[in-house]
Design a protein around this motif. Sequence first.
Motif, mmCIF file in Angstrom:
data_model
loop_
_atom_site.group_PDB
_atom_site.id
_atom_site.type_symbol
_atom_site.label_atom_id
_atom_site.label_comp_id
_atom_site.label_asym_id
_atom_site.label_seq_id
_atom_site.Cartn_x
_atom_site.Cartn_y
_atom_site.Cartn_z
ATOM 1 N N GLY A 119 0.789 -1.233 0.000
ATOM 2 C CA GLY A 119 0.000 0.000 0.000
ATOM 3 C C GLY A 119 0.814 1.272 0.000
ATOM 4 O O GLY A 119 0.255 2.371 0.082
ATOM 5 N N LEU A 120 2.142 1.166 -0.096
ATOM 6 C CA LEU A 120 2.981 2.358 -0.044
ATOM 7 C C LEU A 120 2.735 3.254 -1.252
ATOM 8 O O LEU A 120 2.764 4.487 -1.148
ATOM 9 C CB LEU A 120 4.455 1.939 0.016
ATOM 10 C CG LEU A 120 5.475 3.026 0.355
ATOM 11 C CD1 LEU A 120 5.198 3.624 1.722
ATOM 12 C CD2 LEU A 120 6.886 2.455 0.292
ATOM 13 N N CYS A 121 2.460 2.649 -2.406
ATOM 14 C CA CYS A 121 2.261 3.434 -3.626
ATOM 15 C C CYS A 121 1.069 4.378 -3.495
ATOM 16 O O CYS A 121 1.114 5.534 -3.938
ATOM 17 C CB CYS A 121 2.073 2.507 -4.816
ATOM 18 S SG CYS A 121 0.715 1.324 -4.625
ATOM 19 N N ALA A 122 -0.017 3.883 -2.898
ATOM 20 C CA ALA A 122 -1.216 4.720 -2.766
ATOM 21 C C ALA A 122 -0.993 5.879 -1.813
ATOM 22 O O ALA A 122 -1.637 6.923 -1.935
ATOM 23 C CB ALA A 122 -2.387 3.866 -2.287
ATOM 24 N N LYS A 123 -0.083 5.710 -0.860
ATOM 25 C CA LYS A 123 0.223 6.809 0.058
ATOM 26 C C LYS A 123 1.088 7.869 -0.611
ATOM 27 O O LYS A 123 0.965 9.060 -0.319
ATOM 28 C CB LYS A 123 0.933 6.267 1.302
ATOM 29 C CG LYS A 123 0.069 5.357 2.165
ATOM 30 C CD LYS A 123 0.844 4.854 3.368
ATOM 31 C CE LYS A 123 -0.018 3.914 4.223
ATOM 32 N NZ LYS A 123 0.733 3.390 5.392
ATOM 33 N N ILE A 124 1.979 7.432 -1.502
ATOM 34 C CA ILE A 124 2.903 8.366 -2.149
ATOM 35 C C ILE A 124 2.229 9.117 -3.290
ATOM 36 O O ILE A 124 2.429 10.317 -3.466
ATOM 37 C CB ILE A 124 4.140 7.607 -2.660
ATOM 38 C CG1 ILE A 124 4.915 7.008 -1.488
ATOM 39 C CG2 ILE A 124 5.054 8.537 -3.474
ATOM 40 C CD1 ILE A 124 6.078 6.145 -1.901
ATOM 41 N N VAL A 125 1.406 8.434 -4.079
ATOM 42 C CA VAL A 125 0.797 9.078 -5.243
ATOM 43 C C VAL A 125 -0.698 8.733 -5.294
ATOM 44 O O VAL A 125 -1.167 8.018 -6.165
ATOM 45 C CB VAL A 125 1.542 8.666 -6.543
ATOM 46 C CG1 VAL A 125 1.523 7.167 -6.764
ATOM 47 C CG2 VAL A 125 1.023 9.422 -7.746
ATOM 48 N N PRO A 172 -3.857 -2.373 -5.374
ATOM 49 C CA PRO A 172 -4.212 -1.215 -6.202
ATOM 50 C C PRO A 172 -5.469 -1.495 -7.022
ATOM 51 O O PRO A 172 -5.718 -2.641 -7.442
ATOM 52 C CB PRO A 172 -2.982 -1.029 -7.095
ATOM 53 C CG PRO A 172 -1.856 -1.618 -6.313
ATOM 54 C CD PRO A 172 -2.451 -2.777 -5.568
ATOM 55 N N THR A 173 -6.244 -0.475 -7.267
ATOM 56 C CA THR A 173 -7.522 -0.643 -7.963
ATOM 57 C C THR A 173 -7.365 -0.670 -9.474
ATOM 58 O O THR A 173 -8.319 -0.963 -10.188
ATOM 59 C CB THR A 173 -8.482 0.499 -7.590
ATOM 60 O OG1 THR A 173 -7.837 1.755 -7.856
ATOM 61 C CG2 THR A 173 -8.876 0.432 -6.136
#
Length: 539
Positions: free
Chosen positions: A461-467, A479-480
């Motif tokens: 889930g790090l990607c959703a927090k960054i971008v 990711p969706t």
Amino acid sequence: MNEALPDVPEVRFIGLPRLTSGFDLVERLDLPMHFKVHGPLEPMSGGQLSGLAEAISLKGRGGAGFPFAKKLRAVAESAIRKGILPVVVVNGSEDEPASRKDTVLINRAPHLILDGALLTAKALGARTLIIGVTRDSTQSSMEAALAERGLNNRPGSALRARVQRNPVRMVTGESSALIRSANGGPPQPTGRKVRASDRGVGGAPTLLSNAETFAQLGIAARIGPDQYRSAGLNDEPGTIMLTISGAVARPLVIETPTGVPLRHVLQLAGSPPVPQGVLTGGYHGKWLDGVAAQQAIISRASLDAAGGTLGAGAIMPISQQTCPLGEALRVAQWLAAESARQCGPCHLGLPAAALGLEHILNGDGPTTLAAVKQIANTVKQRGACKHPDGSAMFLESTIKAFTDDLASHVLGDGCGRPVEGVLPLVKNSAVPGGPPGQDAADRSPNPRKIYVDWTLCRRHGLCAKIVPEVLGLGPDGFPTVAEASVPRSAEASALRAVRRCPELALRIEDETMRAPVRVNQLAAIRRTWRNIGALRQRR
């Protein structure tokens, strides 16, 4: 169909004109004509000016309605506490497509606005005055007015005054966006909850208010609180500027005392006798049904009680012959495109809500309606500015005001009426952070896309927090989307998300070359091996 309003529509008034005095004599009141019409103006101390603003119950006319006297005292106290000279900013951006009252004042009575701004600067001891605008006409009129008064931005001047030009976008009129651009940054909201009265332009306490607010102050300082209160309601005295458009014979800017029936104002513009609905407060506003519109009067309290809002003074009726949901969809799509693309709730939520409304118009059932309501509720109070809040309020009001039409589309074959496109819109042309006048033709799409490798993803889930404006997480934590276009404004964040993915499950490719974009892969590999080593030690 959806034609943009002219910068200076026809101007009318009800009762005796105040802000619009002299408009019947000349197109623009230059400095000599301004003094002939309005007379001289004496400076006031901070206490006198605060007392005057309090005596006339002056509130901001940009939409928020914050008491001017409180704002004045907050800036003065902050400046004294910090030992820093404050700054005065006039917000004349007015990037709401359905509002032209501030643009009319800047184009036709710029010195009345400067009267209030200079009174405020003198009372606070400010040495800097900035006027924010977004149009060629308002820039040229205000620059001419400063020159007529001998004001300039040269070092050593007793008061340095300048015009700050920004692109025409809904978000550039937000206070932090205007301050940010005045500081040399992009004209976008900062996302930080810092009051301008504490830290604004150049880090100094800043008094920022709407153009009409300063013009009202210029009138009140001349005629005094008793005469000012002789017009309008006791709790909301004076006159107010409105922009009337939509299903009318002619768009108008009207100066009217508060307390006048809304139906009378609509009749002046040639509105249908019994409109199907009236949008109040602009595109961050609320709908009134036809019955409520007949009973409401022009005041904040009355419109609020009826379920509407005064907002920035934009009023738009629609006729019985148009599909209200179709009209609202056009606005919702425009609002989604006006996002500054800085935060996920706005950049992703508003287009999703508009798409859901489109599906409802095309016959989707109650499930889609529930999803649209959930999206609208989700985006509120989660953005970097108030754009998602105002857009959600518009969408929720649409759903609440037109229940019969909504049922026809959700449960039947639709209402059967065409979309006339009577609500004024402008092309989403300016680029956030770009130079004034830059349009969509200059905004080539970014050929880069971000891809998710599902065989590697372990839902950290790090990607959703960054971008978050590009990648979101589903209920399962993954990711969706498998791929997504990367807005240019989010490119740096997307590259950072790729570098920091612990599973190397993300990549960015340039669609024109179909080749991966290098993102310091060696560092990513080293991090992965460190993670593997740590896991082995724990085992």
